[in-house]
Write an enzyme that holds these catalytic residues in place. Structure first.
Site, PDB file in Angstrom:
ATOM      1  N   TYR A 139       0.841  -1.199   0.000  1.00  0.00           N
ATOM      2  CA  TYR A 139       0.000   0.000   0.000  1.00  0.00           C
ATOM      3  C   TYR A 139       0.879   1.253   0.000  1.00  0.00           C
ATOM      4  O   TYR A 139       0.814   2.078   0.907  1.00  0.00           O
ATOM      5  CB  TYR A 139      -0.919  -0.041   1.214  1.00  0.00           C
ATOM      6  CG  TYR A 139      -2.056   0.952   1.209  1.00  0.00           C
ATOM      7  CD1 TYR A 139      -2.558   1.505   0.037  1.00  0.00           C
ATOM      8  CD2 TYR A 139      -2.657   1.336   2.404  1.00  0.00           C
ATOM      9  CE1 TYR A 139      -3.604   2.404   0.046  1.00  0.00           C
ATOM     10  CE2 TYR A 139      -3.713   2.224   2.436  1.00  0.00           C
ATOM     11  CZ  TYR A 139      -4.180   2.762   1.260  1.00  0.00           C
ATOM     12  OH  TYR A 139      -5.222   3.656   1.284  1.00  0.00           O
ATOM     13  N   LEU A 175      15.031  -3.353  10.048  1.00  0.00           N
ATOM     14  CA  LEU A 175      13.815  -2.843  10.679  1.00  0.00           C
ATOM     15  C   LEU A 175      12.929  -2.183   9.636  1.00  0.00           C
ATOM     16  O   LEU A 175      13.389  -1.331   8.873  1.00  0.00           O
ATOM     17  CB  LEU A 175      14.165  -1.819  11.766  1.00  0.00           C
ATOM     18  CG  LEU A 175      12.986  -1.061  12.395  1.00  0.00           C
ATOM     19  CD1 LEU A 175      12.084  -2.000  13.190  1.00  0.00           C
ATOM     20  CD2 LEU A 175      13.498   0.082  13.285  1.00  0.00           C
ATOM     21  N   ASP A 176      11.654  -2.554   9.617  1.00  0.00           N
ATOM     22  CA  ASP A 176      10.660  -1.949   8.730  1.00  0.00           C
ATOM     23  C   ASP A 176       9.668  -1.185   9.596  1.00  0.00           C
ATOM     24  O   ASP A 176       8.854  -1.787  10.312  1.00  0.00           O
ATOM     25  CB  ASP A 176       9.957  -3.040   7.917  1.00  0.00           C
ATOM     26  CG  ASP A 176       9.000  -2.482   6.869  1.00  0.00           C
ATOM     27  OD1 ASP A 176       8.910  -1.247   6.749  1.00  0.00           O
ATOM     28  OD2 ASP A 176       8.357  -3.281   6.171  1.00  0.00           O
ATOM     29  N   VAL A 177       9.733   0.142   9.559  1.00  0.00           N
ATOM     30  CA  VAL A 177       8.879   0.997  10.395  1.00  0.00           C
ATOM     31  C   VAL A 177       7.578   1.264   9.649  1.00  0.00           C
ATOM     32  O   VAL A 177       7.574   1.927   8.612  1.00  0.00           O
ATOM     33  CB  VAL A 177       9.593   2.331  10.717  1.00  0.00           C
ATOM     34  CG1 VAL A 177       8.715   3.189  11.634  1.00  0.00           C
ATOM     35  CG2 VAL A 177      10.943   2.072  11.364  1.00  0.00           C
ATOM     36  N   GLY A 178       6.467   0.768  10.176  1.00  0.00           N
ATOM     37  CA  GLY A 178       5.196   0.870   9.471  1.00  0.00           C
ATOM     38  C   GLY A 178       5.138  -0.188   8.392  1.00  0.00           C
ATOM     39  O   GLY A 178       5.104   0.116   7.192  1.00  0.00           O
ATOM     40  N   GLY A 180       2.958  -2.318   7.290  1.00  0.00           N
ATOM     41  CA  GLY A 180       1.776  -2.599   6.480  1.00  0.00           C
ATOM     42  C   GLY A 180       1.395  -4.058   6.510  1.00  0.00           C
ATOM     43  O   GLY A 180       1.392  -4.707   7.568  1.00  0.00           O
ATOM     44  N   SER A 202      -1.548  -0.993  13.363  1.00  0.00           N
ATOM     45  CA  SER A 202      -2.805  -1.580  12.899  1.00  0.00           C
ATOM     46  C   SER A 202      -2.940  -3.014  13.416  1.00  0.00           C
ATOM     47  O   SER A 202      -2.104  -3.876  13.109  1.00  0.00           O
ATOM     48  CB  SER A 202      -2.855  -1.577  11.368  1.00  0.00           C
ATOM     49  OG  SER A 202      -3.855  -2.455  10.894  1.00  0.00           O
ATOM     50  N   GLN A 205      -3.407  -5.462  10.414  1.00  0.00           N
ATOM     51  CA  GLN A 205      -2.164  -5.756   9.712  1.00  0.00           C
ATOM     52  C   GLN A 205      -1.255  -6.649  10.549  1.00  0.00           C
ATOM     53  O   GLN A 205      -0.610  -7.562  10.032  1.00  0.00           O
ATOM     54  CB  GLN A 205      -1.450  -4.458   9.344  1.00  0.00           C
ATOM     55  CG  GLN A 205      -2.165  -3.657   8.266  1.00  0.00           C
ATOM     56  CD  GLN A 205      -1.460  -2.362   7.934  1.00  0.00           C
ATOM     57  OE1 GLN A 205      -0.674  -1.841   8.731  1.00  0.00           O
ATOM     58  NE2 GLN A 205      -1.733  -1.825   6.757  1.00  0.00           N
ATOM     59  N   CYS A 373      -6.201  11.569  -5.542  1.00  0.00           N
ATOM     60  CA  CYS A 373      -4.758  11.580  -5.288  1.00  0.00           C
ATOM     61  C   CYS A 373      -3.985  11.315  -6.577  1.00  0.00           C
ATOM     62  O   CYS A 373      -2.915  11.897  -6.801  1.00  0.00           O
ATOM     63  CB  CYS A 373      -4.403  10.545  -4.227  1.00  0.00           C
ATOM     64  SG  CYS A 373      -4.847  11.046  -2.554  1.00  0.00           S
TER      65      CYS A 373
END
Length: 422
Positions: A139, A175-178, A180, A202, A205, A373
């Site tokens: 996303y 490290l994956d911040v956020g 998804g 989330s 998620q 968008c």
């Protein structure tokens, strides 16, 4: 003729595609064979149409004060023509507006408020997002490395683009911040052999990715935590860090602290990739003409846009050195149109998944959000930047000699692949 209707009729005649307008009393303005049809149920919608307040018209659509018929691509062509000017310029305020925005940015972004705002958007329905995202449910902006790529191929190209920029190596702590729905987290682990940690606010998620990790047998070296970035443990720094589509939720007033936190989480010689939406205007955290208010109310409460110059200032204040900057704006326009077309092709299924009156409102909001968008990126009213950064320079004299420990080679060799010799 009523002065308001006279203004509206002149606007209709100047639009790039044929538009028909049905008034609240049933009267019809415009051609008999339109490509876009507005059916108004409230006189206020006519006022907003005359003003070119397209974001407010979007709210009228979500709330049922106006119905819109026609393809989203035609609708957006009409919307951009209705605008009285640039929505970037329309959002610019004076010093008092900037002060109020700064105070609001501080207030809106506590850990508790951020968690509620993330849940509002991302926990709408996993099945709904699954209708129009690619199979990996990425996303964020895809990377159309070649023109004929499908959305799924372009998303995989984006995941690899990030991993290559970060120069991921087997065994590194990533490290994956956020994180998804886990697209980058799992790609990095499966294709590059890293030990991967993801965080998200989330619950949907978190549950989804946890299940994927178990199904793929990656529990030994991949994990996802339901955690705010501010609460990450700094005692065991990471080799590489990615933050994709997350810092838009941080808040402009928090950016110095955000980048400082990422720096403290990074090992010396490590790399950080920050990928996120940026404002086209230096002074506006949203678009004008009601467009920003629409996103805030129905899609991303608490979201703020920041110009790349301000982002770079915050990155520097946070103690990081920028290495590479890439603007992917047209890539995001194409990504969003692919999402919009995907949703439009499955509207009955989306309505069944979301269900009820509130579900109908959400579906209407997302139809306008995705297409709107796409239009905004296409016109350059907003952008998307990837920034590669590291901790400050050490004073070494052999950086260009590619010693074993630093990760960044200081050369863009890929630019010269296949180049004819001098």
């Amino acid at each position: 003729m009523n002065p308001l209707l006279s203004i509206v009729e002149r606007k209709l005649q100047a639009l790039p595609v044929p538009v028909q307008l049905v008034l609240p009393d049933g009267a019809v303005l415009g051609p008999p064979d339109p490509r876009v049809r507005f059916v108004t149920h409230d006189k206020a919608a006519l006022v907003h149409l005359a003003e070119g307040a397209v974001g407010v018209l979007g709210q009228d659509y979500v709330e049922g004060r106006i119905d819109i018929e026609g393809s989203m691509r035609d609708v957006m062509a009409v919307a951009s023509a209705l605008l009285p000017g640039s929505p970037v310029d329309a959002a610019r305020g004076g010093w008092l507006t900037d002060l109020v925005r700064k105070v609001m940015s501080v207030w809106r972004h506590s850990a508790e408020r951020d968690a509620r705002q993330i849940e509002f958007h991302y926990d709408l329905s996993d099945d709904f997002y699954g209708l129009w995202l690619d199979p990996r449910r990425v996303y964020s902006c895809a990377y159309f490395r070649t023109p004929g790529m499908t959305l799924a191929q372009a998303q995989e190209a984006k995941l690899d683009h990030i991993c290559r920029k970060l120069r991921l190596r087997a065994g590194e702590r990533f490290l994956d911040v956020g994180a998804g729905w886990g697209g980058l987290l799992l790609w990095a682990a499966e294709c590059y052999g890293v030990d991967a940690t993801g965080i998200t606010l989330s619950r949907n998620q978190h549950a989804y990715v946890t299940k994927l990790i178990q199904e793929k047998g990656l529990g030994g070296r991949v994990r996802i935590e339901l955690l705010d970035y501010r609460k990450l443990d700094e005692s065991a720094p990471f080799d590489k860090i990615a933050s994709v589509g997350m810092f838009e939720h941080v808040g402009r007033a928090q950016l110095n602290g955000y980048f400082a936190k990422l720096r403290r989480l990074l090992k010396p010689g490590g790399l950080i990739m920050n990928h996120g939406i940026t404002a086209a205007g230096v002074y506006n955290p949203e678009l004008g003409n009601g467009m920003g208010e629409f996103i805030e109310k129905y899609i991303f409460p608490g979201g703020e846009l920041t110009h790349i110059s301000v982002v770079m200032e915050a990155l520097t204040n946070g103690g990081l050195e920028d290495l590479d900057l890439e603007n992917l704006r047209p890539h995001y326009a194409r990504t969003l149109w692919a999402w919009s077309d995907g949703l439009e092709a499955r509207l009955p299924e989306a309505a069944r998944i979301l269900g009820g009156e509130q579900g109908e409102r959400s579906l209407r909001a997302y139809r306008l959000y995705l297409a709107g968008c796409a239009m905004a990126f296409q016109h350059g009213w907003i952008a998307l930047h990837q920034i590669l950064a590291q901790q400050p320079a050490t004073g070494r004299g052999d950086e260009l000699d590619n010693p074993a420990d630093p990760s960044y080679p200081w050369r863009r060799d890929y630019m010269y692949e296949g180049r004819a010799p001098d």
